[in-house]
Structure formats: C-alpha cells, structure tokens
Enzyme design. Structure first.
Site, PDB file in Angstrom:
ATOM      1  N   SER A 119      -4.283   2.605   2.453  1.00  0.00           N
ATOM      2  CA  SER A 119      -2.865   2.944   2.358  1.00  0.00           C
ATOM      3  C   SER A 119      -2.677   4.459   2.238  1.00  0.00           C
ATOM      4  O   SER A 119      -3.054   5.203   3.141  1.00  0.00           O
ATOM      5  CB  SER A 119      -2.233   2.195   1.187  1.00  0.00           C
ATOM      6  OG  SER A 119      -0.831   2.235   1.257  1.00  0.00           O
ATOM      7  N   ASP A 152       1.613  -7.157   7.347  1.00  0.00           N
ATOM      8  CA  ASP A 152       1.751  -6.100   6.343  1.00  0.00           C
ATOM      9  C   ASP A 152       3.220  -5.713   6.255  1.00  0.00           C
ATOM     10  O   ASP A 152       3.787  -5.173   7.205  1.00  0.00           O
ATOM     11  CB  ASP A 152       0.891  -4.899   6.744  1.00  0.00           C
ATOM     12  CG  ASP A 152       0.795  -3.832   5.671  1.00  0.00           C
ATOM     13  OD1 ASP A 152       1.757  -3.671   4.886  1.00  0.00           O
ATOM     14  OD2 ASP A 152      -0.235  -3.137   5.619  1.00  0.00           O
ATOM     15  N   HIS A 191      -0.456  -6.335   3.018  1.00  0.00           N
ATOM     16  CA  HIS A 191      -0.908  -4.966   2.782  1.00  0.00           C
ATOM     17  C   HIS A 191      -2.132  -4.948   1.860  1.00  0.00           C
ATOM     18  O   HIS A 191      -3.119  -4.272   2.147  1.00  0.00           O
ATOM     19  CB  HIS A 191       0.237  -4.163   2.163  1.00  0.00           C
ATOM     20  CG  HIS A 191      -0.044  -2.706   2.026  1.00  0.00           C
ATOM     21  ND1 HIS A 191      -0.306  -1.891   3.109  1.00  0.00           N
ATOM     22  CD2 HIS A 191      -0.105  -1.894   0.923  1.00  0.00           C
ATOM     23  CE1 HIS A 191      -0.508  -0.658   2.699  1.00  0.00           C
ATOM     24  NE2 HIS A 191      -0.401  -0.636   1.377  1.00  0.00           N
TER      25      HIS A 191
END
Length: 311
Positions: free
Chosen positions: A132, A262, A291
């Site tokens: 991320s 996601d 995610h």
C-alpha cells in the site's frame, strides 16, 4: 514495457508452474541476526526510527501501509525468516514505535529514511517489498536513490503510480473520498480506524464475509500507535503523490500483487497501471481479494513471494 497478468485461484500448482524453481524446496533456519531483534536509529534530521531485523541470509526489506507499522508484515516475516532469509522492517516516521516529528511526513522523507536504514545496515542484494503506502515508499526510494542495493522489488496492494482520481487518471479514487477520510480522522480517528478495518480494508463489508475481530483490533491498535499529525499528513502523501516517473526507473525484476476487489487502492489505477510502467514486472491478480490480502490471503502471498524470491 510488457507485462504479464496472471489471475490465480490460490492453488499450489498454478504458483509452481509460474516459478518451478521453488517447487519442493524446504530450506529453513531459525531467526537470529545481529545483536538484537529490535533496534532504533536516528536519521540525519533527528527522527528516531524503530526497526526489527530477523533471521539470516539474503535480506528482505518490508515497507508497511497506512496507518500501520512493521507488525503488519509479521505473517510474511516469520515465514520468510524461517525459510532462510534476513527480514528487516521499520516503523515509518510518525508510525508505530518511531518518533513523531511535526514536519517531514511526505514520500521524499520516507524514502530518505529508508535509504539511511539500508545504508546503516549495509544491505546488499535486497528484495524490497512495499504494501500500500509502503509501495509508494519503495517506488520513491528507487526513484531518488537508485537500485544499487536492490536485487528485486515487490509492490503489494500498492498505491503507485497514482491513487488520486484526475483527468489523466480517471480510475483513481475521488478526492471527496480522501477528504472524507481526513474529516473522519479529525472528528474521531479511533472510530475511523475501526470502520476502515471492519469494512473495506479486509472486505468485511461484502455480503457473506466472515469478520475477524482479532484482525480489526490489531489494525486499530497499530493505527492508534501512530501520531495524529503524522497519520493525517500521510493521507495526502500516499494519495496525491505521482510515482509514475519513479516506476520508470525500476531496472530489477518486480512482482506486483493486487486483489481485483480492492476497495481501498483500486486495481485499474494501481496494480495494472504500475505493471505497464515497470519494465520487468509480473502482475499477479488475486480474484476477489481485498486490500488487506497479506492477512486474508497470507498463505498464498507467502508462497508467491517465496517463489519470486527464489526464481
């Protein structure tokens, strides 16, 4: 700049076919490297950063997501350290157990902090992995400092090339969503973090999903360890920084893993777009994955990372 997208069902034969060299390997060791498994160091601008250093062998360096810390990688670190690798992860400035400076909460500082850590530990031939926001940290590090210490890279549910929706990036996340996160952080960040972890981060808001209260509480705890100002500033850093030029500087084999469900970092503007910019990229698409797939799909992620590292 070709790339290969490989949707995976999660079965071992599919991964073994992609990376046959890893099939049947059983190399193991006990994690024990250096003088201490937990340490800190001070950056050139006076920020104390916490890091952990587990195992022995080729180094694997982990960069975490927002608003988490190095503990978010624990499933991958304990697995890979047990496979004979040295696993290093730090708490980004303002997060976790690191100090909380008022300024410097931006991608350039994050990348420079990472560079100083790798220099301090004299890391060579590393596998550099970013989840991320950590994917942005990896990209900016390579963009600013080059790849002399990096043998391979991995972008996992990562924000590059650009998370924000713009005219040139229509598949990104609208600014109104990010403004809502900022407003929620100022109003009651404890509640905001509970809602993110209990909903879109792990897709616990999808019909039929089985919620793990332990995962929600662990996410919330890590988030609340971070500084309020630091984690607030980081929203702009991870969402509005354009990493396109950084990705073009990748010269090493790069694995990109992204779930096609996601809800936080949308795959069209992130994983798929990044794979078109990185010259030596392999894109693995996890069908239905959220995610936070390093937790929900940790066995699959671990196997794919190990196969990539050994290939």
């Amino acid at each position: 700049m070709g790339w290969t997208a490989i949707p995976l069902s999660g079965d071992a034969p599919a991964r073994a076919a992609l990376y046959p060299a890893a099939a049947g390997s059983s190399r193991t060791s006990q994690p024990s490297h250096g003088e201490s498994a937990m340490s800190t160091f001070t950056t050139s601008d006076g920020v104390e950063l916490y890091y952990k250093d587990w195992g022995q062998g080729q180094p694997i360096v982990f960069c975490h997501g927002w608003p988490l810390n190095a503990d978010s990688w624990e499933s991958q670190m304990i697995f890979l350290a047990g496979q004979g690798y040295r696993c290093i992860a730090h708490d980004r400035r303002g997060h976790g157990r690191s100090s909380q400076p008022w300024d410097g909460n931006d991608m350039d500082h994050y990348a420079d902090d990472l560079a100083q850590l790798l220099d301090k530990l004299d890391v060579k031939d590393a596998v550099l992995l970013g989840f991320s926001t950590g994917g942005g940290e990896v990209a900016r590090y390579i963009g600013r400092h080059g790849g002399k210490r990096v043998a391979k890279a991995g972008l996992i549910s990562a924000v590059p090339p650009l998370m924000l929706q713009t005219a040139a990036n229509p598949g990104g996340l609208p600014l109104s969503v990010l403004d809502g996160i900022r407003a929620g952080a100022l109003a009651n960040r404890a509640e905001l973090y509970r809602e993110i972890a209990g909903g879109p981060f792990y897709n616990f808001n999808r019909p039929g999903a089985t919620r793990s209260e332990g995962l929600v509480q662990a996410w919330w705890m890590q988030g609340m360890m971070g500084g309020h100002k630091n984690t607030y500033d980081a929203i702009k850093a991870f969402s509005e920084t354009d990493f396109s030029e950084d990705l073009k500087k990748f010269t090493m084999p790069t694995l990109i893993i992204h779930g096609d469900d996601d809800q936080i970092v949308l795959i069209e503007a992130a994983g798929k777009a990044a794979a078109r910019l990185v010259r030596h990229a392999t894109l693995l698409v996890y069908p239905g994955a959220p995610h936070g797939l390093t937790d929900t799909h940790k066995d699959q992620v671990n196997a794919d990372l190990l196969a990539f590292i050994r290939s």
